[in-house]
Design a protein around this motif. Structure first.
Motif, PDB file in Angstrom:
ATOM      1  N   UNK A  25     -13.976 -59.840  -1.776  1.00 37.31           N
ATOM      2  CA  UNK A  25     -13.202 -60.531  -0.729  1.00 37.31           C
ATOM      3  C   UNK A  25     -14.041 -60.878   0.504  1.00 37.31           C
ATOM      4  N   UNK A  26     -15.318 -60.524   0.498  1.00 35.95           N
ATOM      5  CA  UNK A  26     -16.166 -60.746   1.671  1.00 35.95           C
ATOM      6  C   UNK A  26     -16.318 -62.222   2.035  1.00 35.95           C
ATOM      7  N   UNK A  36     -15.369 -65.216   7.794  1.00 40.21           N
ATOM      8  CA  UNK A  36     -15.006 -64.242   6.768  1.00 40.21           C
ATOM      9  C   UNK A  36     -15.639 -62.878   7.072  1.00 40.21           C
ATOM     10  N   UNK A  37     -15.446 -61.934   6.192  1.00 39.72           N
ATOM     11  CA  UNK A  37     -15.956 -60.576   6.412  1.00 39.72           C
ATOM     12  C   UNK A  37     -17.481 -60.566   6.454  1.00 39.72           C
ATOM     13  N   UNK A  38     -18.132 -61.295   5.540  1.00 36.58           N
ATOM     14  CA  UNK A  38     -19.599 -61.313   5.521  1.00 36.58           C
ATOM     15  C   UNK A  38     -20.142 -61.836   6.860  1.00 36.58           C
ATOM     16  N   UNK A  39     -19.520 -62.895   7.382  1.00 34.87           N
ATOM     17  CA  UNK A  39     -19.975 -63.460   8.650  1.00 34.87           C
ATOM     18  C   UNK A  39     -19.818 -62.436   9.771  1.00 34.87           C
ATOM     19  N   UNK A  40     -18.671 -61.770   9.837  1.00 34.28           N
ATOM     20  CA  UNK A  40     -18.445 -60.793  10.902  1.00 34.28           C
ATOM     21  C   UNK A  40     -19.446 -59.645  10.831  1.00 34.28           C
ATOM     22  N   UNK A  41     -19.743 -59.163   9.636  1.00 38.06           N
ATOM     23  CA  UNK A  41     -20.708 -58.069   9.474  1.00 38.06           C
ATOM     24  C   UNK A  41     -22.100 -58.502   9.928  1.00 38.06           C
ATOM     25  N   UNK A  42     -22.523 -59.675   9.498  1.00 39.77           N
ATOM     26  CA  UNK A  42     -23.831 -60.185   9.910  1.00 39.77           C
ATOM     27  C   UNK A  42     -23.877 -60.512  11.391  1.00 39.77           C
ATOM     28  N   UNK A  43     -22.768 -61.004  11.914  1.00 43.89           N
ATOM     29  CA  UNK A  43     -22.689 -61.360  13.337  1.00 43.89           C
ATOM     30  C   UNK A  43     -22.858 -60.134  14.230  1.00 43.89           C
TER      31      UNK A  43
END
Length: 152
Positions: A25-26, A36-43
């Motif tokens: 779901x990332x 999305x989740x991947x963007x928020x984690x990397x951000x």
């Protein structure tokens, strides 16, 4: 040192959430969410690097190539196929936590190498920058939880 403790608490909370969120779901971006989740984690990762580099010009930024994926104004819809995996992002966040703690633990009272003005709030010390990075991570922790819940 209290700022470092709070940063570590925030980072631990982020890592628990990310580790317990299925990578399937990332990359889903529900209606009403700009990323999305991947963007928020990397951000979270690149923002900490960016702000702490301004706090201390001698702080060595790692993974500067991630800026084009995760800084403000970037969007997953603009990405190609070469994006970091869940495991790569989590490993980077874990490594960054330790690196930040070790590098900044005795520098919190230092003046910032470059003062940032965030809507009238001056980040003019290392400690102020660390507090901003921690607050910012908490915001994105909440967004990531909301994304996960919206995708259940």
């Amino acid at each position: 040192m209290e700022s470092i403790k709070l940063f570590k608490y925030s980072r631990t909370s982020t890592l628990i959430l990310l580790n317990n969120t299925d990578e399937k779901i990332w990359d889903i971006q529900p209606d009403g969410f700009p990323n999305n989740i991947r963007w928020n984690a990397g951000h979270v990762y690149v923002t900490a690097e960016d702000f702490l580099k301004d706090a201390d010009e001698n702080y060595e930024v790692t993974r500067p190539e991630w800026d084009k994926l995760f800084l403000d104004g970037t969007r997953p819809s603009e990405w190609g196929d070469d994006v970091p995996s869940k495991a790569e992002i989590i490993a980077a966040l874990e490594e960054q936590e330790e690196r930040i703690e070790n590098y900044f633990k005795d520098k919190l009272t230092n003046p910032a190498s470059k003062t940032r003005d965030i809507n009238g709030t001056l980040l003019d010390t290392v400690d102020a920058s660390m507090q901003f990075v921690t607050w910012h991570e908490g915001i994105h922790l909440g967004v990531t939880k909301s994304l996960r819940d919206a995708l259940k």
